[in-house]
Scaffold this motif. Structure first.
Motif, short mmCIF file in Angstrom:
data_model
loop_
_atom_site.label_atom_id
_atom_site.label_comp_id
_atom_site.label_asym_id
_atom_site.label_seq_id
_atom_site.Cartn_x
_atom_site.Cartn_y
_atom_site.Cartn_z
N ILE A 115 0.83 -1.26 0.04
CA ILE A 115 -0.04 0.12 0.01
C ILE A 115 1.02 1.13 -0.13
CG2 ILE A 115 -1.68 1.32 1.06
CD1 ILE A 115 -2.75 -1.38 2.47
N GLU A 116 0.71 1.94 -1.20
CA GLU A 116 2.21 2.96 -1.22
C GLU A 116 1.30 4.40 -0.87
OE1 GLU A 116 4.93 2.36 -2.36
OE2 GLU A 116 4.48 0.21 -2.39
N ASN A 117 0.24 4.57 -0.90
CA ASN A 117 -0.32 6.03 -0.33
C ASN A 117 -1.88 5.86 0.05
OD1 ASN A 117 -2.09 5.42 -2.70
ND2 ASN A 117 -0.58 6.17 -4.10
N VAL A 118 -2.40 7.05 0.46
CA VAL A 118 -3.65 7.12 1.11
C VAL A 118 -4.62 6.60 0.08
CG1 VAL A 118 -5.41 8.80 1.97
CG2 VAL A 118 -2.96 9.21 2.36
N ALA A 119 -4.64 6.80 -1.15
CA ALA A 119 -5.76 6.27 -2.15
C ALA A 119 -5.61 4.70 -2.09
CB ALA A 119 -5.52 6.60 -3.67
N GLY A 120 -4.82 4.01 -1.55
CA GLY A 120 -4.24 2.65 -1.61
C GLY A 120 -5.35 2.22 -0.27
N LEU A 121 -5.77 2.84 0.45
CA LEU A 121 -6.63 2.35 1.51
C LEU A 121 -7.82 2.18 1.29
CD1 LEU A 121 -5.18 4.94 4.45
CD2 LEU A 121 -4.60 2.66 4.17
N LYS A 122 -8.31 2.70 0.09
CA LYS A 122 -9.82 2.29 0.00
C LYS A 122 -10.13 0.66 -0.15
CE LYS A 122 -13.11 3.53 -3.78
NZ LYS A 122 -13.88 4.29 -2.82
N GLY A 123 -11.26 0.55 0.82
CA GLY A 123 -11.55 -0.82 0.94
C GLY A 123 -10.74 -1.69 1.85
N MET A 148 -11.87 11.23 -0.17
CA MET A 148 -12.53 10.10 0.56
C MET A 148 -13.22 10.43 1.90
SD MET A 148 -9.13 7.65 -0.21
CE MET A 148 -9.58 6.21 0.22
N THR A 149 -13.84 9.48 2.50
CA THR A 149 -14.54 9.49 3.80
C THR A 149 -14.21 8.24 4.37
OG1 THR A 149 -16.68 8.45 3.05
CG2 THR A 149 -16.42 10.82 2.52
N MET A 150 -14.81 8.07 5.63
CA MET A 150 -14.50 7.22 6.55
C MET A 150 -15.38 5.96 6.04
SD MET A 150 -12.50 8.17 8.86
CE MET A 150 -12.62 7.65 10.56
N LYS A 151 -16.16 6.08 5.20
CA LYS A 151 -17.12 4.90 4.44
C LYS A 151 -16.19 4.42 3.44
CE LYS A 151 -21.49 7.17 5.05
NZ LYS A 151 -22.73 7.78 4.53
N ASP A 152 -15.13 4.94 3.06
CA ASP A 152 -14.18 4.19 2.16
C ASP A 152 -13.20 3.34 2.69
OD1 ASP A 152 -15.05 5.34 -0.33
OD2 ASP A 152 -14.46 7.36 0.34
N VAL A 153 -13.08 3.03 3.99
CA VAL A 153 -12.39 2.07 4.68
C VAL A 153 -12.99 1.31 5.81
CG1 VAL A 153 -10.36 3.59 4.30
CG2 VAL A 153 -11.57 3.80 6.49
N LYS A 154 -12.52 0.28 6.16
CA LYS A 154 -13.06 -0.53 7.27
C LYS A 154 -12.23 -0.30 8.52
CE LYS A 154 -13.94 -4.42 3.92
NZ LYS A 154 -13.73 -5.82 3.42
N ILE A 155 -13.10 0.40 9.49
CA ILE A 155 -12.29 0.68 10.63
C ILE A 155 -12.40 -0.40 11.54
CG2 ILE A 155 -12.34 2.50 12.69
CD1 ILE A 155 -12.00 3.68 10.07
N VAL A 156 -11.04 -0.50 12.21
CA VAL A 156 -10.98 -1.48 13.32
C VAL A 156 -10.47 -0.74 14.38
CG1 VAL A 156 -9.66 -3.67 14.07
CG2 VAL A 156 -10.23 -3.11 11.78
N ASN A 157 -11.24 -0.62 15.55
CA ASN A 157 -11.13 0.13 16.65
C ASN A 157 -10.10 -0.24 17.66
OD1 ASN A 157 -14.55 1.09 17.17
ND2 ASN A 157 -12.72 2.36 16.49
N MET A 158 -8.69 0.38 17.63
CA MET A 158 -7.64 0.02 18.54
C MET A 158 -7.04 1.22 18.85
SD MET A 158 -5.92 -3.55 16.20
CE MET A 158 -5.05 -4.12 17.64
N GLU A 159 -6.39 1.07 20.00
CA GLU A 159 -5.62 2.23 20.74
C GLU A 159 -4.43 2.28 19.66
OE1 GLU A 159 -6.47 4.65 23.22
OE2 GLU A 159 -8.10 3.84 22.44
N PRO A 160 -3.58 3.37 19.88
CA PRO A 160 -2.51 3.63 19.23
C PRO A 160 -1.28 2.74 19.21
CG PRO A 160 -3.39 5.70 19.84
CD PRO A 160 -4.03 4.62 20.43
N GLY A 161 -1.04 2.28 20.38
CA GLY A 161 0.14 1.33 20.59
C GLY A 161 -0.15 -0.06 20.09
N PRO A 162 -1.55 -0.74 20.34
CA PRO A 162 -1.89 -1.96 19.88
C PRO A 162 -2.00 -1.98 18.32
CG PRO A 162 -3.01 -1.57 22.00
CD PRO A 162 -2.33 -0.15 21.56
#
Length: 314
Positions: A115-123, A148-162
């Motif tokens: 994944i080389e850039n932000v656009a590569g995060l889609k989906g 893009m919006t948050m709907k373009d990615v799948k959020i996995v809720n995790m704290e920064p360290g983990p």
């Protein structure tokens, strides 16, 4: 004899009362973020004590820090500028009184190889802490800047360290994290690549604030908190090695490792804070509020003009 004993007792009592009045108890909610470390230094080096403060620094996750403020478990907190918008929108009346730091690459998005850039995060699956936190906002901010919006990615809720640890272990496609955890990714380029940071997206600025009740009841303590922070910055300038050792120990880093993390941010002195509240603060709040509304983090925008009172550092 009785008169002498009475006078001695009076002096002792007066001294006791003065000590009691001077040592105002303050609990400040923070995290292990490198930018907050001067607060740890102020405690460990006795700077808060010198200013008549009895400070505790509990580590409280950003997602629940406002709940600790609302319950009275803590009276003050350190967090990002936009987070105060979220807290006030949720009915937790708080006011920022001085600036802590500005991130210059200390926050960012790391992705697995390929994944080389932000656009590569889609989906893709992106680990980020919960809505109302800095990593969640930073992700929304960076996505918005890339159409893009948050709907373009799948959020996995995790704290920064983990989140950073999971990425390095081959889990998820990306992680939103910050120093000192981001440096773990920098050190393992075969396992992760940093594709965006606050160098390109200057959206992470931290401030210190307290509940409006605390500020009303303890204005002198609020001024002492700010003065303590600035004294800590002076200590860093005068004895960087010792300061870095103290601050690094709190997050299980050596002084050298801590210094490497700190290189990606800039602590803000009084002059910088005054300038910030008179300029960038206002324009950023307007932009941040819109992003928070669009992302569904807040339902209504609070009165942005009441979110800071820099008179405590005048």
């Amino acid at each position: 004899m009785k008169k002498a004993l009475f006078l001695a007792a009076s002096v002792a009592l007066a001294g006791f009362s003065h000590a009691q009045a001077a040592d105002t108890k303050v609990s400040i909610g923070i995290s292990g973020w490198t930018g907050f470390a001067p607060l740890t230094l102020a405690k460990e080096a006795g700077i808060f004590k010198k200013h008549g403060l009895d400070v505790t620094l509990p580590k409280v996750p950003q997602a629940s820090r406002h709940l600790a403020l609302a319950s009275g478990d803590i009276q003050c907190a350190a967090t990002t500028v936009e987070t105060w918008i979220v807290w006030n929108a949720a009915g937790v009346a708080t006011t920022q009184i001085f600036q802590l730091d500005v991130s210059h690459g200390a926050d960012g998005i790391a992705a697995k190889p390929g994944i080389e850039n932000v656009a590569g995060l889609k989906g893709k699956a992106v680990a980020a802490s919960a809505p109302g936190t800095s990593p969640y906002f930073l992700l929304a901010y960076i996505l918005a800047k890339n159409g893009m919006t948050m709907k373009d990615v799948k959020i996995v809720n995790m704290e920064p360290g983990p989140a950073a640890q999971a990425l390095l272990a081959g889990q998820n496609d990306a992680a939103v994290t910050y120093e000192p955890y981001l440096s773990a990714v920098r050190a393992a380029p075969d396992k992760g690549k940093i594709i965006a940071t606050t160098l390109d997206y200057p959206a992470v600025m931290d401030t210190f604030g307290c509940t409006t009740t605390f500020l009303k009841e303890h204005p002198d303590a609020a001024k002492a908190l700010a003065a303590s922070y600035y004294d800590a910055l002076e200590m860093i300038k005068k004895d960087k090695d010792k300061s870095f050792e103290i601050m690094g120990k709190d997050v299980k880093q050596s002084g050298k490792e801590f210094g490497e993390s700190a290189a990606y941010l800039e602590w803000q002195d009084k002059a910088a804070a005054k300038k910030f509240f008179g300029s960038t603060f206002k324009s950023f709040n307007e932009e941040a509020a819109k992003i928070l509304l669009d992302a569904g983090v807040i339902k209504t925008k609070p009165d942005l003009s009441k979110l800071a009172d820099p008179s405590f550092i005048e």
